[in-house]
Design an enzyme around this catalytic site. Structure first.
Site, PDB file in Angstrom:
ATOM      1  N   CYS B  11       0.838  -1.202   0.000  1.00  0.00           N
ATOM      2  CA  CYS B  11       0.000   0.000   0.000  1.00  0.00           C
ATOM      3  C   CYS B  11       0.877   1.258   0.000  1.00  0.00           C
ATOM      4  CB  CYS B  11      -0.915   0.004   1.218  1.00  0.00           C
ATOM      5  SG  CYS B  11      -0.019   0.159   2.755  1.00  0.00           S
ATOM      6  N   CYS B  14       3.137   1.733   2.996  1.00  0.00           N
ATOM      7  CA  CYS B  14       4.273   0.806   2.988  1.00  0.00           C
ATOM      8  C   CYS B  14       5.368   1.349   2.066  1.00  0.00           C
ATOM      9  CB  CYS B  14       3.835  -0.576   2.519  1.00  0.00           C
ATOM     10  SG  CYS B  14       2.439  -1.258   3.431  1.00  0.00           S
TER      11      CYS B  14
END
Lengths: 142, 78
Positions: B11, B14
């Site tokens: 994501c 991240c």
């Protein structure tokens, strides 16, 4: 992968139960299990914290909300956190609710509900709030 | 050589933590390798409750947060 395909947009409440070998220890455990199933929070592995596994310890340090449930005043769950230098938040002892500790394991659903109600009362109705920096759920410490 | 691992399924946060970590490592002037751990089964082995997470030489240092490079620099210098 886009953010919305990955993340649950909620913060998490970690539930730690002593899960000890008595009626009150198992009440702490069952209340934690049911609160997790009901979406109130997420039961997490106290043993992993006790074993000083860094992922468990750091998760306990970084989580948004936490509730710690001990069965009796011996306070093993509290002791585990203290031993590992993790600040304790929202602490409940099941015997403080009027239960007597015994070596029995047949739990009354009404007793479980009483423990769950005490946890909910302590934290408020909805400890899981919209996230601003947390992201995907990696593990629930099983 | 420091081993830096970013735990997250990919994501935006991240990716941001990975970028911040890379920046911090370069600024710290350390010898490092960086790995993005995106497989959920591998992530679960670290025992983290949330991602993104930062692991330095096998030890989880941050869970569920995107720290700025300056803070990461302090963590990876330890």
């Amino acid at each position: 992968m886009a953010d919305e395909t990955c993340c649950t947009p909620t913060r998490k409440c970690m539930i730690l139960a002593c899960s000890g070998g008595s009626n009150v220890g198992q009440l702490s455990n069952q209340a934690a299990v049911e609160l997790t199933k009901e979406g109130f929070g997420s039961m997490y592995c106290l043993a992993g914290i006790g074993a000083a596994i860094s992922g468990f310890m750091q998760s306990a340090k970084d989580v948004d909300e936490m509730v710690v449930i001990d069965g009796c005043p011996i306070g093993c769950a509290r002791g585990v956190l203290k031993e590992q230098g993790i600040p304790e938040r929202n602490y409940l002892v099941v015997t403080d609710l009027g239960f007597e500790k015994a070596k029995k394991f047949d739990l009354d659903p009404l007793d479980i509900q009483k423990v769950k109600d005490a946890v909910r009362k302590m934290l408020g109705p909805d400890p899981v709030r919209p996230a601003d920096d947390a992201c995907c759920s990696g593990s629930d410490g099983e | 050589m420091k081993k830096l691992q970013i735990l997250g399924t990919g994501c935006a946060k991240c990716i941001k933590l990975a970028a911040n970590t890379e920046e911090a490592a370069k600024k710290a002037g350390i010898d490092y390798e960086i790995e993005k751990v995106t497989d959920i089964n591998q992530i679960m082995k670290f025992g983290v409750m949330m991602t993104p997470a930062l692991v330095v030489d096998g030890k989880v240092k941050v869970v569920g947060k995107v720290l700025p490079p300056a803070e990461i620099e302090n963590l990876i210098k330890d």
